[in-house]
Design a protein around this motif. Structure first.
Motif, PDB file in Angstrom:
ATOM      1  N   PHE A 212       0.844  -1.190   0.000  1.00  0.00           N
ATOM      2  CA  PHE A 212       0.000   0.000   0.000  1.00  0.00           C
ATOM      3  C   PHE A 212       0.880   1.240   0.000  1.00  0.00           C
ATOM      4  O   PHE A 212       1.791   1.369   0.826  1.00  0.00           O
ATOM      5  CB  PHE A 212      -0.900  -0.007   1.241  1.00  0.00           C
ATOM      6  CG  PHE A 212      -1.856   1.146   1.320  1.00  0.00           C
ATOM      7  CD1 PHE A 212      -3.040   1.126   0.604  1.00  0.00           C
ATOM      8  CD2 PHE A 212      -1.570   2.248   2.109  1.00  0.00           C
ATOM      9  CE1 PHE A 212      -3.928   2.176   0.692  1.00  0.00           C
ATOM     10  CE2 PHE A 212      -2.449   3.307   2.200  1.00  0.00           C
ATOM     11  CZ  PHE A 212      -3.636   3.279   1.481  1.00  0.00           C
ATOM     12  N   SER A 213       0.618   2.149  -0.918  1.00  0.00           N
ATOM     13  CA  SER A 213       1.417   3.372  -0.990  1.00  0.00           C
ATOM     14  C   SER A 213       1.055   4.302   0.164  1.00  0.00           C
ATOM     15  O   SER A 213      -0.113   4.579   0.411  1.00  0.00           O
ATOM     16  CB  SER A 213       1.175   4.079  -2.321  1.00  0.00           C
ATOM     17  OG  SER A 213       1.883   5.294  -2.365  1.00  0.00           O
TER      18      SER A 213
ATOM     19  N   LEU B 137      -1.628   8.807  -5.661  1.00  0.00           N
ATOM     20  CA  LEU B 137      -2.874   8.071  -5.877  1.00  0.00           C
ATOM     21  C   LEU B 137      -2.771   7.064  -7.014  1.00  0.00           C
ATOM     22  O   LEU B 137      -3.563   6.122  -7.075  1.00  0.00           O
ATOM     23  CB  LEU B 137      -4.020   9.054  -6.154  1.00  0.00           C
ATOM     24  CG  LEU B 137      -4.429   9.949  -4.988  1.00  0.00           C
ATOM     25  CD1 LEU B 137      -5.641  10.785  -5.364  1.00  0.00           C
ATOM     26  CD2 LEU B 137      -4.720   9.146  -3.739  1.00  0.00           C
TER      27      LEU B 137
ATOM     28  N   HIS C 263      -2.824   3.489  -6.123  1.00  0.00           N
ATOM     29  CA  HIS C 263      -4.055   2.930  -5.580  1.00  0.00           C
ATOM     30  C   HIS C 263      -4.994   2.444  -6.676  1.00  0.00           C
ATOM     31  O   HIS C 263      -6.010   1.806  -6.396  1.00  0.00           O
ATOM     32  CB  HIS C 263      -4.770   3.963  -4.707  1.00  0.00           C
ATOM     33  CG  HIS C 263      -3.969   4.405  -3.527  1.00  0.00           C
ATOM     34  ND1 HIS C 263      -3.434   3.527  -2.613  1.00  0.00           N
ATOM     35  CD2 HIS C 263      -3.589   5.643  -3.112  1.00  0.00           C
ATOM     36  CE1 HIS C 263      -2.766   4.207  -1.694  1.00  0.00           C
ATOM     37  NE2 HIS C 263      -2.839   5.481  -1.974  1.00  0.00           N
TER      38      HIS C 263
ATOM     39  N   THR D 294      -3.172  -4.608   1.229  1.00  0.00           N
ATOM     40  CA  THR D 294      -3.226  -3.616   0.156  1.00  0.00           C
ATOM     41  C   THR D 294      -4.657  -3.351  -0.285  1.00  0.00           C
ATOM     42  O   THR D 294      -5.082  -2.197  -0.431  1.00  0.00           O
ATOM     43  CB  THR D 294      -2.376  -4.082  -1.037  1.00  0.00           C
ATOM     44  OG1 THR D 294      -1.024  -4.307  -0.605  1.00  0.00           O
ATOM     45  CG2 THR D 294      -2.376  -3.049  -2.147  1.00  0.00           C
TER      46      THR D 294
ATOM     47  N   ALA E 181      -6.788   0.158   0.497  1.00  0.00           N
ATOM     48  CA  ALA E 181      -7.314   0.932  -0.635  1.00  0.00           C
ATOM     49  C   ALA E 181      -8.823   1.098  -0.506  1.00  0.00           C
ATOM     50  O   ALA E 181      -9.372   2.172  -0.791  1.00  0.00           O
ATOM     51  CB  ALA E 181      -6.962   0.237  -1.949  1.00  0.00           C
TER      52      ALA E 181
END
Length: 295
Positions: free
Chosen positions: A46-47, A53, A56, A84, A88
């Motif tokens: 997950f960023s 963005l 995602h 993740t 999101a």
């Protein structure tokens, strides 16, 4: 409830020993599911950057696919994929501005509003099958095996998507339902070393050695995992970990789904012990849970 299944990339390649028994167990337990027809990589992690963005889009697109196929629930087995996808989904549900930006970027996709529930396989077993029903389905209890349940990072962090928000016991309860002897050990929620095993091997090995040492201290026969990264660091790279720290002894590693397959009496080819290393198979043979020679 229509359950969609998201496998993720690694389960279709190097972690077949995580997936195959899990799918057969669903069939045995009467859980109806459908694998998504068009799934893509979830992005693996997950960023965390507020302005990033674009990373995602991959997990949200999988959630869109689930919604398109009429699934109100999406289940996954890999803890990295779960983390993740769930994070999101949480972002889309709680941040209207970012949700709008992501939806506008994917102009050829239908808008996604966070309608799909993301669950880990263990959560589905607990909440929709139940430990009593699982216990009743066990034909070969794992009695006498001292197992150390390893959560690692992504099943329990951050709190918003943790599979047990307060005090995780889901792996312990699952293994107890299979008849195993669950041993508490100090490193259950430590990091296995993650990608540091590749980027900075010495640091990664040091982190993994802490987990192996804790399992040794707890006199565990085996470590039980849910993540291909954890399996790589604690299983595949275990010889490096043992060489790093004097006094450590080998500990077989299993995916939780493999022990599920053993306990349910599924065919051995479904849980692919050949991908674990010889010590994993030897322990189950010694406890008379599988045949000395594969069928």
């Amino acid at each position: 409830m229509k359950v969609g299944y998201y496998p993720g990339c690694t389960l279709k390649t190097k972690a077949a020993n995580l997936e195959r028994a899990a799918m057969a167990a669903f069939d045995r337990l009467g859980v109806e599911f459908v694998e998504l027809d068009r799934w893509n990589c979830c992005g693996a992690v997950f960023s965390l950057a507020d302005d990033d963005l674009i990373h995602h889009v991959a997990p949200v697109r999988n959630l869109i696919r689930a919604a398109q196929e009429g699934c109100d629930t999406l289940v996954t087995i890999c803890s990295q994929c779960y983390n993740t996808l769930a994070r999101a989904n949480q972002l889309v549900r709680t941040d209207e501005e970012k949700r709008d930006t992501i939806n506008r970027f994917m102009d050829e996709e239908p808008d996604y509003e966070g309608t799909v529930e993301v669950l880990h396989y263990l959560t589905l077993l607990r909440d929709h099958v139940g430990w009593d029903r699982l216990r009743d389905a066990v034909t070969q209890p794992l009695a006498g095996i001292r197992v150390a349940p390893f959560y690692g990072c992504t099943l329990v962090r951050p709190i918003e998507v943790a599979i047990d928000a307060a005090d995780p016991t889901i792996l312990e309860d699952f293994l107890a339902a299979l008849g195993a002897d669950v041993v508490p050990f100090a490193a259950a929620r430590e990091c296995c070393g993650s990608y540091q095993m590749l980027a900075h091997p010495e640091e990664g090995v040091q982190r993994a050695s802490k987990v192996i040492d804790a399992a040794n201290q707890a006199q565990a026969d085996a470590l039980v995992l849910s993540c291909p990264m954890c399996e790589y660091n604690l299983g595949t790279r275990q010889p490096d970990v043992l060489a790093f720290s004097e006094g450590l002894t080998p500990v077989p590693t299993y995916y939780f789904t493999q022990l599920l397959g053993v306990a349910l009496g599924l065919d051995e080819d479904l849980y692919r012990l050949d991908l674990n290393g010889e010590t994993a198979r030897s322990l189950l043979v010694a406890r008379n849970l599988i045949a000395a020679v594969p069928a």
